[in-house]
Design a protein around this motif. Structure first.
Motif, PDB file in Angstrom:
ATOM      1  N   UNK A  75      -0.690  13.687 -13.629  1.00 49.89           N
ATOM      2  CA  UNK A  75       0.507  13.725 -14.470  1.00 49.89           C
ATOM      3  C   UNK A  75       1.268  12.407 -14.335  1.00 49.89           C
ATOM      4  N   UNK A  76       2.066  12.275 -13.302  1.00 48.61           N
ATOM      5  CA  UNK A  76       2.763  11.008 -13.081  1.00 48.61           C
ATOM      6  C   UNK A  76       1.857  10.028 -12.321  1.00 48.61           C
ATOM      7  N   UNK A  77       2.199   8.738 -12.428  1.00 43.81           N
ATOM      8  CA  UNK A  77       1.528   7.688 -11.640  1.00 43.81           C
ATOM      9  C   UNK A  77       0.009   7.665 -11.853  1.00 43.81           C
ATOM     10  N   UNK A  78      -0.379   7.737 -13.104  1.00 44.70           N
ATOM     11  CA  UNK A  78      -1.809   7.753 -13.410  1.00 44.70           C
ATOM     12  C   UNK A  78      -2.453   6.376 -13.289  1.00 44.70           C
ATOM     13  N   UNK A  79      -1.657   5.362 -12.972  1.00 40.44           N
ATOM     14  CA  UNK A  79      -2.214   4.045 -12.675  1.00 40.44           C
ATOM     15  C   UNK A  79      -2.535   3.897 -11.194  1.00 40.44           C
ATOM     16  N   UNK A  80      -2.250   4.911 -10.397  1.00 42.88           N
ATOM     17  CA  UNK A  80      -2.343   4.795  -8.942  1.00 42.88           C
ATOM     18  C   UNK A  80      -3.302   5.822  -8.343  1.00 42.88           C
ATOM     19  N   UNK A  81      -3.808   5.450  -7.174  1.00 42.45           N
ATOM     20  CA  UNK A  81      -4.516   6.376  -6.306  1.00 42.45           C
ATOM     21  C   UNK A  81      -3.847   6.289  -4.940  1.00 42.45           C
ATOM     22  N   UNK A  82      -3.719   7.433  -4.280  1.00 42.45           N
ATOM     23  CA  UNK A  82      -3.008   7.465  -3.006  1.00 42.45           C
ATOM     24  C   UNK A  82      -3.963   7.798  -1.870  1.00 42.45           C
ATOM     25  N   UNK A  83      -4.011   6.900  -0.890  1.00 39.91           N
ATOM     26  CA  UNK A  83      -4.756   7.156   0.334  1.00 39.91           C
ATOM     27  C   UNK A  83      -3.819   7.887   1.298  1.00 39.91           C
ATOM     28  N   UNK A  84      -3.820   9.215   1.208  1.00 39.20           N
ATOM     29  CA  UNK A  84      -2.945   9.982   2.089  1.00 39.20           C
ATOM     30  C   UNK A  84      -3.411   9.907   3.536  1.00 39.20           C
ATOM     31  N   UNK A  85      -4.682   9.643   3.719  1.00 37.24           N
ATOM     32  CA  UNK A  85      -5.207   9.354   5.050  1.00 37.24           C
ATOM     33  C   UNK A  85      -6.334   8.349   4.922  1.00 37.24           C
ATOM     34  N   UNK A  86      -6.344   7.382   5.818  1.00 40.66           N
ATOM     35  CA  UNK A  86      -7.518   6.552   6.074  1.00 40.66           C
ATOM     36  C   UNK A  86      -7.512   6.350   7.580  1.00 40.66           C
ATOM     37  N   UNK A  87      -8.372   7.095   8.263  1.00 42.64           N
ATOM     38  CA  UNK A  87      -8.335   7.119   9.729  1.00 42.64           C
ATOM     39  C   UNK A  87      -9.696   6.779  10.303  1.00 42.64           C
ATOM     40  N   UNK A  88      -9.678   6.000  11.381  1.00 42.82           N
ATOM     41  CA  UNK A  88     -10.894   5.654  12.124  1.00 42.82           C
ATOM     42  C   UNK A  88     -10.651   6.000  13.586  1.00 42.82           C
ATOM     43  N   UNK A  89     -11.627   6.615  14.211  1.00 41.95           N
ATOM     44  CA  UNK A  89     -11.511   6.968  15.629  1.00 41.95           C
ATOM     45  C   UNK A  89     -11.268   5.699  16.444  1.00 41.95           C
ATOM     46  N   UNK A  90     -10.331   5.719  17.393  1.00 44.85           N
ATOM     47  CA  UNK A  90     -10.062   4.503  18.182  1.00 44.85           C
ATOM     48  C   UNK A  90     -11.308   3.901  18.824  1.00 44.85           C
ATOM     49  N   UNK A  91     -12.243   4.746  19.217  1.00 45.81           N
ATOM     50  CA  UNK A  91     -13.462   4.227  19.861  1.00 45.81           C
ATOM     51  C   UNK A  91     -14.358   3.486  18.877  1.00 45.81           C
ATOM     52  N   UNK A  92     -14.159   3.691  17.574  1.00 45.14           N
ATOM     53  CA  UNK A  92     -15.014   3.051  16.592  1.00 45.14           C
ATOM     54  C   UNK A  92     -14.315   1.985  15.777  1.00 45.14           C
ATOM     55  N   UNK A  93     -13.115   1.576  16.194  1.00 43.11           N
ATOM     56  CA  UNK A  93     -12.377   0.582  15.428  1.00 43.11           C
ATOM     57  C   UNK A  93     -12.924  -0.829  15.648  1.00 43.11           C
ATOM     58  N   UNK A  94     -12.579  -1.713  14.692  1.00 46.60           N
ATOM     59  CA  UNK A  94     -12.972  -3.121  14.725  1.00 46.60           C
ATOM     60  C   UNK A  94     -14.489  -3.297  14.620  1.00 46.60           C
ATOM     61  N   UNK A  95     -15.125  -2.358  13.934  1.00 46.75           N
ATOM     62  CA  UNK A  95     -16.567  -2.453  13.703  1.00 46.75           C
ATOM     63  C   UNK A  95     -16.899  -2.363  12.215  1.00 46.75           C
ATOM     64  N   UNK A  96     -15.874  -2.440  11.374  1.00 48.52           N
ATOM     65  CA  UNK A  96     -16.110  -2.461   9.940  1.00 48.52           C
ATOM     66  C   UNK A  96     -15.972  -1.133   9.240  1.00 48.52           C
ATOM     67  N   UNK A  97     -15.734  -0.034   9.987  1.00 50.98           N
ATOM     68  CA  UNK A  97     -15.653   1.277   9.347  1.00 50.98           C
ATOM     69  C   UNK A  97     -14.443   1.359   8.429  1.00 50.98           C
ATOM     70  N   UNK A  98     -13.298   0.862   8.890  1.00 51.43           N
ATOM     71  CA  UNK A  98     -12.091   0.925   8.071  1.00 51.43           C
ATOM     72  C   UNK A  98     -12.224   0.128   6.785  1.00 51.43           C
ATOM     73  N   UNK A  99     -12.783  -1.079   6.902  1.00 47.47           N
ATOM     74  CA  UNK A  99     -12.974  -1.922   5.719  1.00 47.47           C
ATOM     75  C   UNK A  99     -13.942  -1.277   4.742  1.00 47.47           C
ATOM     76  N   UNK A 100     -14.996  -0.659   5.258  1.00 49.54           N
ATOM     77  CA  UNK A 100     -15.964   0.000   4.387  1.00 49.54           C
ATOM     78  C   UNK A 100     -15.333   1.185   3.660  1.00 49.54           C
ATOM     79  N   UNK A 101     -14.522   1.948   4.376  1.00 49.39           N
ATOM     80  CA  UNK A 101     -13.850   3.091   3.759  1.00 49.39           C
ATOM     81  C   UNK A 101     -12.858   2.630   2.694  1.00 49.39           C
ATOM     82  N   UNK A 102     -12.133   1.552   2.975  1.00 46.50           N
ATOM     83  CA  UNK A 102     -11.171   1.043   2.001  1.00 46.50           C
ATOM     84  C   UNK A 102     -11.879   0.578   0.730  1.00 46.50           C
ATOM     85  N   UNK A 103     -12.960  -0.167   0.865  1.00 48.38           N
ATOM     86  CA  UNK A 103     -13.708  -0.619  -0.310  1.00 48.38           C
ATOM     87  C   UNK A 103     -14.249   0.568  -1.104  1.00 48.38           C
TER      88      UNK A 103
END
Length: 334
Positions: A75-103
């Motif tokens: 309805x409203x804000x049809x130009x947008x998408x909302x990432x209500x969560x983008x989470x990576x386990x602390x043990x798996x951070x800085x290995x590209x998972x977050x960037x891959x999920x964002x893309x």
């Protein structure tokens, strides 16, 4: 790593995503409210509109390292998408998972014809650093506050309620748990729409409420297992609902509750109605939810009026603050 869409019927995947959230919260937000598995399952299994959950799993072990939850408003804000969560386990951070999920999320947004990605992160957290690295522009700052019920001085709520009642002559209170009663639904929608003048990010369209949307949200809340307490102030002369407040206790963590809507329609402001309905709510919850210990609320840091009411009621700042972000989909894809 591979990214797969979560099956709403697959409880094991939802459980794995919950473990990611819980571990991330222990690292990034140790003093904040605990995550609820029931709440997460409610999101995944009962979307409000077009919503998707995608998980990132290790190619060898199959262990889920992160996930995202994307909302595509219809309805409203049809130009947008909302990432209500983008989470990576602390043990798996800085290995590209977050960037891959964002893309990947940006690709889903582009397929839906969206040009902007919106999200939120706690200031100073790994999420905030990730958003900055991605080139996201910071937006509205939200101040979280928590009310510790046992810390409220004896007689404080009663005294504040008496002050509010004196200023609110000509208004009556009504309360209900669960669905909005049919006889009040159109008037209730008008109060929800009063939130349109609350602070929001530039270019963002506030929700337009009508009876269909109120009932849709009631239906979804029931399917998600949520339980809302609502108190409204009724203007005696006109029959209009002038103010509403709502609180949702956490069904998995009953010592925690979440302040939802508190709104006063513009024509009825200046009568301490916000304070009236919030003090009446505290009186009700004291008997209806005896296990409740803390209520969390969030207000735009510039919303000084509502913050002043909350501070009167003993709410204290719960750091860190939350920061909204916005990123062009084209930039995320690049």
């Amino acid at each position: 790593m591979r990214i797969v869409e979560a099956d709403p019927a697959d409880r094991a995947t939802t459980q794995a995503c919950f473990e990611v959230l819980r571990a991330a919260a222990e690292t990034d937000d140790p003093t904040g409210p605990p995550w609820s598995l029931r709440r997460l399952r409610g999101w995944v299994e009962n979307p409000i509109e077009m919503e998707e959950t995608w998980a990132c799993a290790d190619e060898v072990s199959g262990v889920i390292q992160g996930f995202y939850y994307l909302a595509l408003p219809s309805r409203e804000n049809r130009d947008r998408a909302y990432l209500h969560q983008l989470a990576v386990h602390p043990a798996g951070r800085r290995r590209g998972a977050g960037a891959a999920l964002l893309r990947h999320a940006a690709g889903r947004a582009a397929r839906a014809g969206r040009s902007l990605l919106g999200g939120e992160a706690l200031q100073g957290s790994a999420g905030a650093a990730f958003a900055a690295h991605a080139g996201a522009a910071p937006g509205l700052v939200e101040a979280r506050r928590v009310q510790v019920l046992a810390s409220i001085a004896a007689g404080r709520v009663a005294a504040l309620r008496e002050q509010a009642e004196r200023a609110a002559s000509g208004y009556s209170l009504m309360a209900w748990a669960g669905r909005v009663p049919e006889e009040y639904i159109s008037r209730y929608a008008e109060v929800e729409s009063a939130m349109a003048d609350a602070p929001h990010d530039a270019g963002e369209e506030p929700w337009v409420w009508d009876t269909a949307r109120v009932r849709q949200m009631d239906d979804i809340a029931e399917r998600r297992g949520g339980h809302f307490y609502r108190i409204a102030a009724l203007h005696d002369a006109s029959g209009e609902i002038a103010a509403v407040t709502a609180v949702e206790p956490d069904q998995d963590n009953p010592q925690w509750g979440y302040q939802q809507l508190t709104a006063v329609t513009r024509k009825h402001r200046g009568h301490r109605l916000g304070l009236l309905v919030k003090t009446a709510m505290l009186d009700w919850l004291a008997t209806a939810e005896p296990a409740l210990e803390r209520i969390v609320t969030g207000n735009a840091a510039v919303n000084q009026h509502m913050i002043a009411i909350n501070e009167q009621l003993g709410y204290e700042l719960l750091p860190p603050l939350a920061q909204s972000y916005e990123l062009p989909v084209a930039d995320a894809l690049a």
